[in-house]
Design a protein around this motif. Structure first.
Motif, PDB file in Angstrom:
ATOM      1  N   LEU A 138      97.682 -37.720  94.661  1.00  0.00           N
ATOM      2  CA  LEU A 138      99.060 -37.881  94.192  1.00  0.00           C
ATOM      3  C   LEU A 138     100.017 -37.022  95.007  1.00  0.00           C
ATOM      4  O   LEU A 138     101.110 -37.463  95.379  1.00  0.00           O
ATOM      5  CB  LEU A 138      99.156 -37.513  92.707  1.00  0.00           C
ATOM      6  N   VAL A 139      99.592 -35.790  95.307  1.00  0.00           N
ATOM      7  CA  VAL A 139     100.465 -34.915  96.095  1.00  0.00           C
ATOM      8  C   VAL A 139     100.638 -35.482  97.505  1.00  0.00           C
ATOM      9  O   VAL A 139     101.749 -35.494  98.045  1.00  0.00           O
ATOM     10  CB  VAL A 139      99.896 -33.474  96.147  1.00  0.00           C
ATOM     11  N   ASP A 140      99.542 -35.993  98.072  1.00  0.00           N
ATOM     12  CA  ASP A 140      99.645 -36.600  99.403  1.00  0.00           C
ATOM     13  C   ASP A 140     100.656 -37.743  99.385  1.00  0.00           C
ATOM     14  O   ASP A 140     101.461 -37.899 100.306  1.00  0.00           O
ATOM     15  CB  ASP A 140      98.283 -37.136  99.863  1.00  0.00           C
ATOM     16  N   ASP A 141     100.571 -38.534  98.324  1.00  0.00           N
ATOM     17  CA  ASP A 141     101.520 -39.650  98.218  1.00  0.00           C
ATOM     18  C   ASP A 141     102.949 -39.125  98.133  1.00  0.00           C
ATOM     19  O   ASP A 141     103.853 -39.630  98.810  1.00  0.00           O
ATOM     20  CB  ASP A 141     101.178 -40.507  96.992  1.00  0.00           C
ATOM     21  N   ALA A 142     103.133 -38.063  97.338  1.00  0.00           N
ATOM     22  CA  ALA A 142     104.466 -37.477  97.198  1.00  0.00           C
ATOM     23  C   ALA A 142     104.970 -36.992  98.555  1.00  0.00           C
ATOM     24  O   ALA A 142     106.113 -37.276  98.953  1.00  0.00           O
ATOM     25  CB  ALA A 142     104.429 -36.331  96.195  1.00  0.00           C
ATOM     26  N   LYS A 143     104.101 -36.285  99.281  1.00  0.00           N
ATOM     27  CA  LYS A 143     104.513 -35.754 100.592  1.00  0.00           C
ATOM     28  C   LYS A 143     104.816 -36.879 101.557  1.00  0.00           C
ATOM     29  O   LYS A 143     105.738 -36.803 102.368  1.00  0.00           O
ATOM     30  CB  LYS A 143     103.402 -34.876 101.159  1.00  0.00           C
ATOM     31  N   ASP A 144     104.002 -37.923 101.453  1.00  0.00           N
ATOM     32  CA  ASP A 144     104.195 -39.090 102.295  1.00  0.00           C
ATOM     33  C   ASP A 144     105.594 -39.682 102.088  1.00  0.00           C
ATOM     34  O   ASP A 144     106.314 -39.996 103.042  1.00  0.00           O
ATOM     35  CB  ASP A 144     103.109 -40.097 101.926  1.00  0.00           C
ATOM     36  N   GLN A 145     105.971 -39.809 100.823  1.00  0.00           N
ATOM     37  CA  GLN A 145     107.307 -40.328 100.512  1.00  0.00           C
ATOM     38  C   GLN A 145     108.373 -39.367 101.047  1.00  0.00           C
ATOM     39  O   GLN A 145     109.407 -39.788 101.564  1.00  0.00           O
ATOM     40  CB  GLN A 145     107.485 -40.496  98.994  1.00  0.00           C
TER      41      GLN A 145
ATOM     42  N   LEU B 273     125.339 -45.065 101.738  1.00  0.00           N
ATOM     43  CA  LEU B 273     124.152 -45.898 101.492  1.00  0.00           C
ATOM     44  C   LEU B 273     122.876 -45.235 101.990  1.00  0.00           C
ATOM     45  O   LEU B 273     121.842 -45.256 101.327  1.00  0.00           O
ATOM     46  CB  LEU B 273     124.324 -47.276 102.119  1.00  0.00           C
ATOM     47  N   PHE B 274     122.950 -44.601 103.164  1.00  0.00           N
ATOM     48  CA  PHE B 274     121.749 -43.936 103.676  1.00  0.00           C
ATOM     49  C   PHE B 274     121.404 -42.695 102.850  1.00  0.00           C
ATOM     50  O   PHE B 274     120.236 -42.395 102.634  1.00  0.00           O
ATOM     51  CB  PHE B 274     121.895 -43.586 105.165  1.00  0.00           C
ATOM     52  N   GLU B 275     122.442 -41.979 102.394  1.00  0.00           N
ATOM     53  CA  GLU B 275     122.167 -40.839 101.489  1.00  0.00           C
ATOM     54  C   GLU B 275     121.511 -41.355 100.208  1.00  0.00           C
ATOM     55  O   GLU B 275     120.672 -40.705  99.618  1.00  0.00           O
ATOM     56  CB  GLU B 275     123.445 -40.080 101.143  1.00  0.00           C
ATOM     57  N   ASN B 276     121.939 -42.549  99.795  1.00  0.00           N
ATOM     58  CA  ASN B 276     121.317 -43.185  98.641  1.00  0.00           C
ATOM     59  C   ASN B 276     119.836 -43.442  98.886  1.00  0.00           C
ATOM     60  O   ASN B 276     119.001 -43.322  98.001  1.00  0.00           O
ATOM     61  CB  ASN B 276     122.005 -44.514  98.351  1.00  0.00           C
ATOM     62  N   MET B 277     119.524 -43.851 100.128  1.00  0.00           N
ATOM     63  CA  MET B 277     118.119 -44.061 100.501  1.00  0.00           C
ATOM     64  C   MET B 277     117.355 -42.748 100.412  1.00  0.00           C
ATOM     65  O   MET B 277     116.205 -42.708  99.971  1.00  0.00           O
ATOM     66  CB  MET B 277     118.035 -44.597 101.938  1.00  0.00           C
ATOM     67  N   VAL B 278     118.017 -41.648 100.836  1.00  0.00           N
ATOM     68  CA  VAL B 278     117.393 -40.327 100.724  1.00  0.00           C
ATOM     69  C   VAL B 278     117.015 -40.078  99.263  1.00  0.00           C
ATOM     70  O   VAL B 278     115.911 -39.658  98.947  1.00  0.00           O
ATOM     71  CB  VAL B 278     118.353 -39.227 101.239  1.00  0.00           C
ATOM     72  N   TRP B 279     117.974 -40.408  98.398  1.00  0.00           N
ATOM     73  CA  TRP B 279     117.720 -40.171  96.985  1.00  0.00           C
ATOM     74  C   TRP B 279     116.553 -41.028  96.483  1.00  0.00           C
ATOM     75  O   TRP B 279     115.704 -40.563  95.734  1.00  0.00           O
ATOM     76  CB  TRP B 279     118.980 -40.455  96.155  1.00  0.00           C
ATOM     77  N   GLN B 280     116.492 -42.296  96.933  1.00  0.00           N
ATOM     78  CA  GLN B 280     115.383 -43.170  96.532  1.00  0.00           C
ATOM     79  C   GLN B 280     114.043 -42.520  96.874  1.00  0.00           C
ATOM     80  O   GLN B 280     113.115 -42.505  96.079  1.00  0.00           O
ATOM     81  CB  GLN B 280     115.455 -44.537  97.232  1.00  0.00           C
ATOM     82  N   TYR B 281     113.961 -41.973  98.091  1.00  0.00           N
ATOM     83  CA  TYR B 281     112.696 -41.359  98.492  1.00  0.00           C
ATOM     84  C   TYR B 281     112.406 -40.100  97.688  1.00  0.00           C
ATOM     85  O   TYR B 281     111.265 -39.771  97.416  1.00  0.00           O
ATOM     86  CB  TYR B 281     112.683 -41.071  99.995  1.00  0.00           C
ATOM     87  N   MET B 282     113.476 -39.387  97.312  1.00  0.00           N
ATOM     88  CA  MET B 282     113.273 -38.189  96.490  1.00  0.00           C
ATOM     89  C   MET B 282     112.716 -38.583  95.133  1.00  0.00           C
ATOM     90  O   MET B 282     111.822 -37.922  94.607  1.00  0.00           O
ATOM     91  CB  MET B 282     114.592 -37.441  96.327  1.00  0.00           C
ATOM     92  N   ILE B 283     113.244 -39.655  94.585  1.00  0.00           N
ATOM     93  CA  ILE B 283     112.771 -40.106  93.277  1.00  0.00           C
ATOM     94  C   ILE B 283     111.307 -40.513  93.365  1.00  0.00           C
ATOM     95  O   ILE B 283     110.486 -40.183  92.513  1.00  0.00           O
ATOM     96  CB  ILE B 283     113.640 -41.297  92.781  1.00  0.00           C
ATOM     97  N   LYS B 284     110.974 -41.216  94.454  1.00  0.00           N
ATOM     98  CA  LYS B 284     109.580 -41.636  94.627  1.00  0.00           C
ATOM     99  C   LYS B 284     108.677 -40.423  94.795  1.00  0.00           C
ATOM    100  O   LYS B 284     107.553 -40.391  94.309  1.00  0.00           O
ATOM    101  CB  LYS B 284     109.453 -42.565  95.824  1.00  0.00           C
ATOM    102  N   THR B 285     109.206 -39.408  95.525  1.00  0.00           N
ATOM    103  CA  THR B 285     108.441 -38.176  95.692  1.00  0.00           C
ATOM    104  C   THR B 285     108.217 -37.519  94.339  1.00  0.00           C
ATOM    105  O   THR B 285     107.089 -37.165  93.982  1.00  0.00           O
ATOM    106  CB  THR B 285     109.218 -37.194  96.606  1.00  0.00           C
ATOM    107  N   ALA B 286     109.314 -37.381  93.597  1.00  0.00           N
ATOM    108  CA  ALA B 286     109.218 -36.699  92.308  1.00  0.00           C
ATOM    109  C   ALA B 286     108.299 -37.455  91.356  1.00  0.00           C
ATOM    110  O   ALA B 286     107.526 -36.863  90.602  1.00  0.00           O
ATOM    111  CB  ALA B 286     110.616 -36.559  91.702  1.00  0.00           C
ATOM    112  N   ASP B 287     108.356 -38.767  91.414  1.00  0.00           N
ATOM    113  CA  ASP B 287     107.531 -39.601  90.544  1.00  0.00           C
ATOM    114  C   ASP B 287     106.056 -39.232  90.685  1.00  0.00           C
ATOM    115  O   ASP B 287     105.365 -38.972  89.705  1.00  0.00           O
ATOM    116  CB  ASP B 287     107.783 -41.064  90.921  1.00  0.00           C
TER     117      ASP B 287
END
Ligand code: CUK
Ligand code: CUA
Length: 864
Positions: A702-709, A734-748
């Motif tokens: 799970l951590v690897d996946d988080a780091k990957d994101q 929009l690109f900052e929004n993409m940053v946020w998407q990846y942060m959410i996926k990381t946090a998930d």
């Protein structure tokens, strides 16, 4: 009754039930009463119930009959886990809808013709020394004489072979003790060639046989060129089993048409069913496959038919490799016992089961002591001299499976609708139990291996009549689970089978199966080699070669790249899709509307789709698995235009955006938001490092996946900054929004990892603390208190240190909060939270447990 339940509880849970059980007990009785359950029912329920998250003890691989699939369910819960697509297209798995799986399915073409279904009967697990090794599963298709290989690392069909000379085959798949060969015996005799011969040529030209499919365990494939067939008379061979132990090297096949009857009901002749059961006896075929495997190496021992090597009857006879023994007419199952000495033949039309003794058979063979010969010149052994004995079981004896104790066997009685337990060595009946209607096969755990496990038995019944909610004239089948762990068999539960008719099941202890959860990045799951269309992030592209368009695409939470594909009507399209995920269970599905294609793309897998863009229009494509909160947004458009049309008149509209100031505000807002999210992520990552997360494989995944994101953030941030510097505020947002998407996926992933790590690291809860935690949640405390942070109520870490004589104080406070509201400390808290703790009417015992839970929290304070 109370006492009885206490015993049941005590025995099953292994705990002492004391006074508190009074509440549990009456609850128990209340539910039983409400649902109209007897004590026996309740006990059966306890034996099969799996609480959420608990795994089953065994896998059952069950033939899916006319569905052409294999069903997998768990025992004892009887919960269905998967239908493995084998001989028929199956859209969920993309089987038959993407190019690579179509290749497997099309291996089953016969004489150039696509066959899109199968009649699966007998699954067989691969064996080492006669024991199940959990590596491969084989299944036959009775209708089209085919065998398939399923790789149990992936639970996917990896190969289909077509029998080059049989037109149908029933007696497969059965494996030799080290899986050197997969045996497949013919059923309905027919000419081996593809030519026409009238029924009058039955004796002369129609033939039965057994095919020996050579299996290469290392690469998991059947080698067709190393396989061969033993020719047999057209006796309508039925089921087969390979010898083991002292009978290793031999195999046994029974049959039902020693009469060589050919039917003709429409001509006024008696039907097959009468003609095929006129004689009292049919033939058990006994042959030495090890010797045959030697013989086949010499060209002069074989004739080649349809490119396939066949050992003629006379060659087998001349080399003492083929014999017949009479058996009571029209038998069905034939099963070799775990040590290989006894061969049990089911009576079907006879009330007796016959137990043959291999030692006695071998003695006659060695002494060349034959009773007679059949019309094809095959030596016939004396039945009396071959039998260990017979036992009357009942009507319609079809199949057998072996129990754990030496000599025990369970047999199905189709007509009597019973399962009988008996001892084939002592020829003694031990037990019988009624099941629902018309049982065919039955399977005790690992019951056909050299190492049967007993415990449970499934009865695979043909009819379900009144067992389930009605669903129209076509009923499900009924598989019933029986507890065979005790002296008496106990029926536990019914399971409707909503697929096809399950004939045989093969079960295996769950710990023997080792599956993969992902593929190496860019793998073709059908060849397990890198896919020609493997595409990594950043390599996405569309290439045109003439009118053939190649799309190299990727899927990752939560977008498909590319998102626009524009084609000319008539283009041939090859689309490669790589799932870039490394996370377990992050499958993406893919379809383009109106094109009859679908792929299931597992983490790391690459798939290929081929189609012709032959209709003009706009076709959305999208991900078909709900893979993240933004799954529905995972889409794109395929636009197909007609090259002969002029679209120049179409106005391209521009969307009106926000003002510059508004955009600047938006940009700052999202930057701040991202910074805050990032610090949460940082603290999570620090937590993982500090606690040595890498020691726990699931946490590490799970951590690897988080780091990957997380690594994907940099490039999006770069794009955002670049856009900002170029004064393209819209894209910057929009690109900052993409940053946020990846942060959410990381946090998930990271939050899931943290929860898991905490469970791994925390000290063990005492029984009281465990109960206390339950009460804490059920009693509603967790509505206001979150351990580890201040919520609508104070953090509870250290609550036992905040007061003098704290255990007593806290207990009193929970019991009667109002009594403390006037204390100065409490007055301040109430003011701060603007909330008073309500009285939850906790019992003393519950309060005691909650305190235990608080102690546990304090012990592990640094984890929250
Ligand atoms: S057969 Cu179906 S009940 Cu194909 Cu093994 Cu006996
Ligand atoms: Cu990917 Cu939904």
């Amino acid at each position: 009754m109370k006492k009885y339940l206490q015993i049941v509880y005590g025995a099953l849970l292994g705990v002492l039930v004391i006074v508190q059980s009074a509440t549990a007990e009456s609850e128990f009785q209340k539910v039983m009463q409400k649902r109209g359950l007897s004590e026996k029912d309740a006990l059966a329920a306890l034996k099969v119930y799996n609480p959420s998250g608990k795994h089953d003890e065994y896998y059952a691989f069950v033939s899916g009959g006319q569905s052409g699939q294999v069903m997998v369910y768990g025992i004892p819960s009887m919960r269905i886990l998967k239908y493995i697509a084998v001989f028929a297209p199956e859209p969920w798995q993309g089987y038959g809808f993407d190019t690579d799986s179509k290749e497997i399915l099309r291996q089953g073409n016969i004489r150039g013709r696509e066959i899109n279904w199968g009649d699966t009967h007998h699954p067989a697990l691969s064996e080492s020394d006669g024991k199940y090794d959990g590596k491969y599963l084989f299944i036959n298709d009775k209708a089209n004489a085919r065998i398939a290989v399923i790789d149990l690392k992936y639970f996917e069909t990896s190969q289909i072979v077509v029998n080059p000379i049989f037109k149908s085959s029933h007696g497969g798949a059965f494996v030799t003790p080290n899986t050197d060969y997969i045996l497949e015996s013919c059923q309905y005799a027919a000419p081996f060639t593809n030519d026409y011969y009238p029924m009058e040529a039955y004796e002369e030209v129609y033939r039965g046989g057994v095919t020996f499919w050579k299996f290469d365990k290392k690469n998991g494939k059947i080698s067709q060129q190393d396989s061969f067939t033993l020719e047999l008379p057209p006796y309508m061979q039925d089921l087969t089993d390979a010898g083991k132990g002292i009978s290793d090297g031999w195999a046994f096949t029974n049959s039902f048409n020693s009469e060589l009857y050919t039917g003709g009901i429409e001509k006024g002749l008696p039907p097959f069913e009468a003609g095929c059961s006129r004689n009292d006896m049919d033939y058990l075929h006994v042959y030495n496959w090890k010797k045959l495997a030697e013989l086949v190496k010499d060209d002069k021992n074989v004739k080649v038919i349809n490119g396939h090597r066949v050992i003629p009857i006379e060659i087998a006879v001349k080399n003492n490799a083929l014999f017949l023994i009479p058996e009571n007419k029209s038998p069905h199952g034939v099963d070799v016992n775990p040590d290989g000495q006894y061969i049990i033949v089911s009576g079907k039309l006879d009330t007796h089961a016959s137990v043959y003794d291999f030692k006695k058979i071998l003695k006659q063979i060695e002494n060349k002591e034959f009773a007679s010969k059949d019309s094809y010149g095959i030596p016939i052994l004396d039945i009396k001299k071959s039998l260990h004995g017979q036992l009357e079981l009942g009507l319609g004896h079809l199949h057998n499976t072996f129990g754990k104790e030496d000599g025990t066997i369970y047999s199905s009685l189709y007509v009597d609708s019973q399962v009988v337990k008996w001892n084939y060595k002592q020829l003694k009946l031990l037990d019988r139990t009624n099941i629902h209607y018309n049982v065919g096969h039955l399977e005790a755990m690992e019951g056909k291996s050299a190492d049967p496990q007993g415990e449970y038995l499934i009865a695979l019944n043909k009819l379900s009549i009144d067992r389930f909610l009605p669903v129209g004239p076509l009923h499900p089948q009924n598989n019933q689970l029986i507890d065979i762990g005790g002296k008496k068999m106990e029926l536990l539960v019914d399971m409707p089978v909503p697929l096809g008719e399950p004939h045989q099941a093969a079960s295996i202890r769950a710990s023997k199966i080792h599956t993969e959860v992902r593929y190496n990045m860019g793998t073709n799951s059908k060849t397990l080699k890198p896919h020609v269309g493997k595409t990594l992030a950043g390599q996405e592209r569309i290439e045109r070669k003439g009118n053939h368009v190649y799309i190299y695409s990727t899927m990752v939470r939560s977008h498909i790249n590319p998102e626009h594909i524009t084609l000319n009507k008539g283009d041939k399209v090859t689309m490669y899709i790589t799932n870039l995920e490394r996370a377990q269970d992050e499958t993406h599905g893919f379809t383009i509307d109106h094109h009859n294609i679908h792929a299931s793309v597992e983490p790391g897998e690459s798939v290929q789709l081929d189609f012709v863009a032959d209709i003009e229009g706009v076709f959305p494509y999208y991900c078909t698995e709900f893979c993240s909160a933004l799954h529905i947004e995972m889409l794109g458009y395929m636009l197909v235009k007609d090259p002969n049309k002029d679209y120049g008149w179409i106005q391209k509209t521009k969307i009106k955006g926000l003002s510059k100031e508004e955009l600047q505000k938006e940009y700052e807002k999202i930057l701040a938001n991202n910074e805050a999210t990032n610090s949460v992520i940082d603290s999570l990552f620090k937590f993982f490092e500090d606690r040595g997360y890498a020691k726990y494989p699931t946490v590490k995944n799970l951590v690897d996946d988080a780091k990957d994101q997380y690594t994907k953030i940099d490039s999006e941030r770069e794009k955002a900054t670049k856009a900002y510097n170029e004064k393209n505020l819209e894209n910057a947002v929009l690109f900052e929004n993409m940053v946020w998407q990846y942060m959410i996926k990381t946090a998930d992933s990271a939050i899931r990892a943290k929860d898991l790590l905490v469970t791994n690291l925390a000290t063990k809860k005492s029984a009281g603390a465990k109960k206390g935690e339950e009460v804490f949640h059920e009693g509603g405390c967790s509505g206001c208190h979150v351990v580890g942070r201040v919520s609508s109520g104070p953090d509870l870490i250290g609550v036992l240190k905040r007061h003098r004589n704290a255990e007593k104080w806290v207990a009193e406070y929970i019991k009667n909060p109002e009594s403390k509201f006037k204390e100065p400390y409490m007055e301040r808290l109430i003011k701060f939270f603007n909330l008073k703790m309500p009285n939850q009417n906790m019992k003393d015992e519950e309060i005691k447990d909650i305190i235990e839970y608080f102690k546990w929290i304090d012990e592990n304070a640094d984890l929250f």
